[in-house]
Design a protein around this motif. Structure first.
Motif, PDB file in Angstrom:
ATOM      1  N   UNK A  28      29.219 -14.765  25.141  1.00 38.07           N
ATOM      2  CA  UNK A  28      29.065 -15.768  24.081  1.00 38.07           C
ATOM      3  C   UNK A  28      29.917 -16.997  24.371  1.00 38.07           C
ATOM      4  N   UNK A  29      31.146 -16.774  24.826  1.00 37.99           N
ATOM      5  CA  UNK A  29      32.009 -17.909  25.168  1.00 37.99           C
ATOM      6  C   UNK A  29      31.413 -18.724  26.308  1.00 37.99           C
ATOM      7  N   UNK A  30      30.881 -18.021  27.300  1.00 32.25           N
ATOM      8  CA  UNK A  30      30.237 -18.700  28.422  1.00 32.25           C
ATOM      9  C   UNK A  30      29.036 -19.509  27.953  1.00 32.25           C
ATOM     10  N   UNK A  31      28.188 -18.903  27.088  1.00 31.35           N
ATOM     11  CA  UNK A  31      26.987 -19.593  26.612  1.00 31.35           C
ATOM     12  C   UNK A  31      27.347 -20.848  25.832  1.00 31.35           C
ATOM     13  N   UNK A  32      28.354 -20.756  24.981  1.00 29.92           N
ATOM     14  CA  UNK A  32      28.769 -21.928  24.203  1.00 29.92           C
ATOM     15  C   UNK A  32      29.324 -23.026  25.102  1.00 29.92           C
ATOM     16  N   UNK A  33      30.095 -22.634  26.120  1.00 31.97           N
ATOM     17  CA  UNK A  33      30.667 -23.624  27.035  1.00 31.97           C
ATOM     18  C   UNK A  33      29.567 -24.324  27.829  1.00 31.97           C
ATOM     19  N   UNK A  34      28.638 -23.547  28.369  1.00 35.24           N
ATOM     20  CA  UNK A  34      27.546 -24.141  29.149  1.00 35.24           C
ATOM     21  C   UNK A  34      26.655 -25.002  28.261  1.00 35.24           C
ATOM     22  N   UNK A  35      26.420 -24.549  27.054  1.00 34.83           N
ATOM     23  CA  UNK A  35      25.591 -25.315  26.127  1.00 34.83           C
ATOM     24  C   UNK A  35      26.247 -26.650  25.784  1.00 34.83           C
ATOM     25  N   UNK A  36      27.561 -26.631  25.582  1.00 35.84           N
ATOM     26  CA  UNK A  36      28.259 -27.848  25.191  1.00 35.84           C
ATOM     27  C   UNK A  36      28.342 -28.856  26.328  1.00 35.84           C
ATOM     28  N   UNK A  37      28.559 -28.386  27.548  1.00 44.57           N
ATOM     29  CA  UNK A  37      28.809 -29.306  28.655  1.00 44.57           C
ATOM     30  C   UNK A  37      27.560 -29.646  29.479  1.00 44.57           C
ATOM     31  N   UNK A  38      26.564 -28.766  29.495  1.00 46.90           N
ATOM     32  CA  UNK A  38      25.418 -28.998  30.379  1.00 46.90           C
ATOM     33  C   UNK A  38      24.097 -29.042  29.632  1.00 46.90           C
ATOM     34  N   UNK A  39      23.807 -27.990  28.891  1.00 42.88           N
ATOM     35  CA  UNK A  39      22.481 -27.884  28.291  1.00 42.88           C
ATOM     36  C   UNK A  39      22.256 -28.907  27.187  1.00 42.88           C
ATOM     37  N   UNK A  40      23.289 -29.213  26.407  1.00 46.12           N
ATOM     38  CA  UNK A  40      23.107 -30.146  25.289  1.00 46.12           C
ATOM     39  C   UNK A  40      22.705 -31.528  25.794  1.00 46.12           C
ATOM     40  N   UNK A  41      23.369 -32.017  26.829  1.00 47.83           N
ATOM     41  CA  UNK A  41      23.050 -33.348  27.354  1.00 47.83           C
ATOM     42  C   UNK A  41      21.679 -33.376  28.014  1.00 47.83           C
ATOM     43  N   UNK A  42      21.357 -32.332  28.784  1.00 48.57           N
ATOM     44  CA  UNK A  42      20.054 -32.307  29.445  1.00 48.57           C
ATOM     45  C   UNK A  42      18.932 -32.142  28.429  1.00 48.57           C
ATOM     46  N   UNK A  43      19.183 -31.361  27.366  1.00 52.45           N
ATOM     47  CA  UNK A  43      18.161 -31.193  26.335  1.00 52.45           C
ATOM     48  C   UNK A  43      17.925 -32.491  25.583  1.00 52.45           C
ATOM     49  N   UNK A  67      20.126 -15.922  22.209  1.00 48.82           N
ATOM     50  CA  UNK A  67      20.503 -16.448  20.896  1.00 48.82           C
ATOM     51  C   UNK A  67      21.112 -17.842  20.997  1.00 48.82           C
ATOM     52  N   UNK A  68      21.904 -18.079  22.037  1.00 47.73           N
ATOM     53  CA  UNK A  68      22.603 -19.363  22.141  1.00 47.73           C
ATOM     54  C   UNK A  68      21.800 -20.416  22.917  1.00 47.73           C
ATOM     55  N   UNK A  69      20.987 -19.992  23.867  1.00 50.31           N
ATOM     56  CA  UNK A  69      20.255 -20.953  24.696  1.00 50.31           C
ATOM     57  C   UNK A  69      18.952 -21.411  24.064  1.00 50.31           C
TER      58      UNK A  69
END
Length: 746
Positions: free
Chosen positions: A308-323, A358-360
């Motif tokens: 979960x910590x990994x998913x939130x970190x990746x979502x915040x730094x990579x996936x959010x901007x690309x999305x 759930x997070x992605x």
């Protein structure tokens, strides 16, 4: 049998998973009887269908069990920890009871009873005299003194293995002294208490070593194993996981500090770091504590937390901007990497995919939406400058290299670009749909953008009503010529019938096709959900086709000023003239014939290999005009109840026009049963209108063959193959009364 299976599967599809599994949970469930009842009269296809259904039910059951396990992990871990604490208390109690038992045995045997039980000073002096008389300590007592001195040194020097060996030796000596009664009860009790204290001191040293970041992996495993051997397995396992968590956090901080961008490379490195750490922790956990359910549950809870910590970190730094930017390819690559690393842990019993899902999923859906919006905007921009001429798609793009267009397919510029964007979208969305179980979100999105593109094509038709209703779609280059307008249909048909389904086949669920890999693509495209999706694409094409037919029908029926050309006056006014008319189809039906002939030539060139669609197009266009006549109330009100009702000459002209339509539609092979029936009905209605005036229409109407002859001659003249008035067996301009009644009464 096949239909019964299908109905059963459809019915069970509306039930909850619990209801669907009831038949398997009963104590009287017989697998052989169940299979026999289902498969007794089934052929290969039906057996494959049932097998696919059972596999899907198995997957759903496994997912339900996994969700149930995750839902109860917290309570299970809490209970396990309480049990571990209780075990420690029981161990302490056992040691205490052992000491008390030794004391009781000593009392029972009368060993130094006076020194232990007397309350007066004389008894105490007796034991002092005993000690003075035994100045020479026994051998075992000397060993005890030396043992504690040696153990102090070992603990001070942190020599773990030797300290544990010494403690084990002390435990054995204490047991032997108790059995042989070589030590006094007080000395034995002191020995046991001292061993317990030193054991706790060693355990604290090990716990401190485990908590140190500088402890190497080998030393860490040895310390954890040693702590477990000391009887504190729960603490050892918890400290092991905490140690890995601290190291993981430190490594993540170092990784973030060394990366200036958070793209795919960062995601790959982060995913590798996190899941390899989880894998190593799982390996050490199994090596230290084995398959104990309490420790396994604690490991799973810890792994879920890290994921979960990994998913939130990746979502915040990579996936959010690309999305946000609609960069679906970056999102797809990142999630593919994560899914690959995550799947490697499943063999260890760690299924972390639901955590990532759930997070992605929200970010992925945002990226899909952004990408689809970009396709819509790009298509609209290209449609504004498209000249609607067809050409082959140039090669060299990523889409054309992966899914090349067949050589015989031509599209306009906007359709080519739309196709390439959809192909790239599906190519990137395929891994996402499979990894995150998006349940057809990508396909629904493609259907949405295709509907938007069809709206653009409809707005490109001259005088389209939608141009006035939807200002957003006004900036579309109008298709002026019939060839350009037909090209709009070609674009929609080729996209919906071949190109988009071919690209979509890569993300469809494999299902039963896994058992027949050679036919996998074909099987996937024939699955019910894909067939329904293709029908929706075809309905959009039908919408464009109907708009095309309506547009051309309106051009025939109305003038540019909006006046009606196809009115009842054409036929009513014929009976006011005294001269015999020259029998020939009305001008508006001559124009209909010319238009259909031109369009037929155009579609024969453009719809190569799709003649059925071309035939349906001509059929629908003809039906649109005739149905307008059939449904126009003002047309029939003037004929039936107007001041000047329809007369014999007008009826004959109307009859000739309808016969003309039937004959040229029949020769062109686009006379449908519906069109034939509608024409018969409106001819019969026109005959009834004349009969209502008191005249006998059949006394003036010529024979049916006369109408056919005139229509055939008109067709030849309009096609430049004959002349009206050529010498023949009969003068078609002078009809004879005949049995037209037999036709209209059928």
């Amino acid at each position: 049998m096949s239909s019964s299976i299908g109905n059963s599967a459809e019915l069970e599809g509306n039930l909850t998973l619990s209801d669907r599994l009831k038949v398997f949970k009963g104590s009287t469930f017989d697998p052989e009887a169940y299979v026999t009842s289902k498969c007794q009269r089934m052929n290969e296809k039906e057996t494959r269908h049932l097998s696919s259904y059972l596999v899907e039910l198995k997957k759903a059951s496994a997912e339900e069990m996994r969700k149930s396990v995750y839902a109860n992990y917290a309570a299970f871990i809490r209970t396990s920890k309480e049990i571990s604490a209780l075990e420690g208390q029981l161990l302490s109690m056992r040691n205490l009871l052992s000491a008390q038992a030794a004391l009781v045995h000593g009392l029972a045997d009368g060993v130094h009873i006076s020194s232990l039980c007397a309350d007066d000073a004389d008894d105490l002096r007796d034991e002092d005299l005993y000690d003075m008389d035994n100045k020479q300590l026994s051998k075992i007592e000397n060993w005890v003194v030396e043992f504690f001195d040696r153990l102090e040194v070992l603990l001070a020097e942190k020599r773990v293995e030797e300290s544990m060996a010494a403690l084990e030796e002390g435990r054995r000596v204490a047991i032997e002294a108790h059995e042989k009664r070589t030590l006094s009860p007080s000395t034995l009790l002191s020995l046991n208490n001292a061993i317990k204290e030193k054991r706790q001191e060693l355990a604290d040293q090990l716990a401190e070593a485990i908590s140190q970041p500088s402890t190497r992996a080998g030393e860490l495993r040895a310390a954890v194993l040693a702590l477990k051997k000391l009887g504190d397995g729960s603490r050892a396992h918890t400290l092991l996981l905490r140690s890995y968590e601290r190291r993981l956090q430190a490594n993540i901080q170092s990784l973030r500090a060394s990366n200036t961008s958070y793209g795919v490379a960062f995601a790959a490195a982060l995913s590798q770091l996190v899941f390899s750490t989880i894998a190593q922790a799982a390996s050490d956990s199994q090596a230290v504590v084995g398959e104990d359910p309490a420790y396994t549950s604690e490991l799973v809870t810890w792994a879920v937390k890290q994921a979960e910590s990994f998913a939130l970190l990746l979502k915040r730094h990579t996936l959010a901007s690309s999305a946000a930017a609609g960069s679906l390819r970056v999102t797809a690559e990142c999630i593919q990497l994560c899914a690959s690393h995550c799947s490697s842990l499943e063999s260890r019993g760690l299924a972390l995919s639901p955590v990532l899902l759930k997070h992605f999923r929200p970010g992925v859906e945002q990226a899909l939406t952004g990408n689809l919006k970009r396709i819509e905007q790009s298509s609209a921009a290209l449609a504004a400058s498209d000249d609607w001429s067809l050409s082959y798609t140039p090669t060299g793009s990523r889409a054309s290299s992966t899914t090349p267009i067949a050589p015989h397919l031509k599209l306009s510029i906007s359709a080519q670009r739309f196709n390439s964007m959809v192909q790239e979208f599906l190519e990137d969305a395929g891994p996402l749909d499979e990894a995150l179980q998006l349940d057809g979100i990508a396909l629904d999105g493609v259907l949405q953008v295709f509907n938007s593109y069809v709206d653009l094509l409809i707005n490109a038709l001259p005088g389209s009503a939608e141009n006035e209703e939807n200002p957003v779609h006004r900036i579309v280059k109008v298709a002026e010529t019939e060839s350009q307008q037909t090209a709009l249909l070609v674009n929609a048909l080729l996209l919906a019938d071949e190109l988009i389904p071919r690209s979509a086949s890569r993300i469809l669920p494999q299902g039963a096709s896994q058992s027949t890999p050679r036919r996998g693509s074909s099987d996937r495209q024939n699955r019910p959900e894909h067939r329904e999706w293709k029908k929706k694409l075809q309905r959009s094409v039908d919408r464009l086709r109907d708009s095309f037919c309506r547009q051309h029908a309106l051009e025939l029926i109305f003038t540019e000023e909006g006046e009606v050309r196809l009115s009842s006056e054409i036929y009513i006014l014929m009976d006011e003239t005294t001269e015999e008319p020259e029998w020939f189809p009305s001008p508006i039906f001559q124009e209909l014939f010319a238009k259909l002939t031109r369009i037929a030539m155009i579609v024969s060139d453009m719809f190569v290999g799709r003649e059925r669609f071309a035939t349906i197009l001509l059929m629908r266009l003809t039906e649109t005009v005739i149905l307008w006549i059939s449904d126009d109330q003002s047309f029939w009100e003037e004929m039936e109840t107007g001041d000047k009702p329809l007369g014999p000459l007008g009826l004959q002209q109307f009859y000739l026009d309808m016969e003309f339509v039937m004959i040229f539609a029949s020769q062109g092979r686009y006379l449908s049963r519906n069109l034939h029936q509608v024409i018969k009905n409106i001819i019969a209605r026109a005959v009834e209108a004349v009969s209502a005036t008191g005249l006998d229409p059949y006394s003036t109407l010529p024979e049916e063959e006369w109408f056919a002859e005139v229509a055939q001659i008109a067709i030849k003249m309009l096609m430049g193959k004959g002349n009206f008035g050529v010498h023949g067996e009969r003068d078609v301009t002078s009809p004879s009364v005949s049995s037209a009644k037999s036709y209209t009464s059928n």
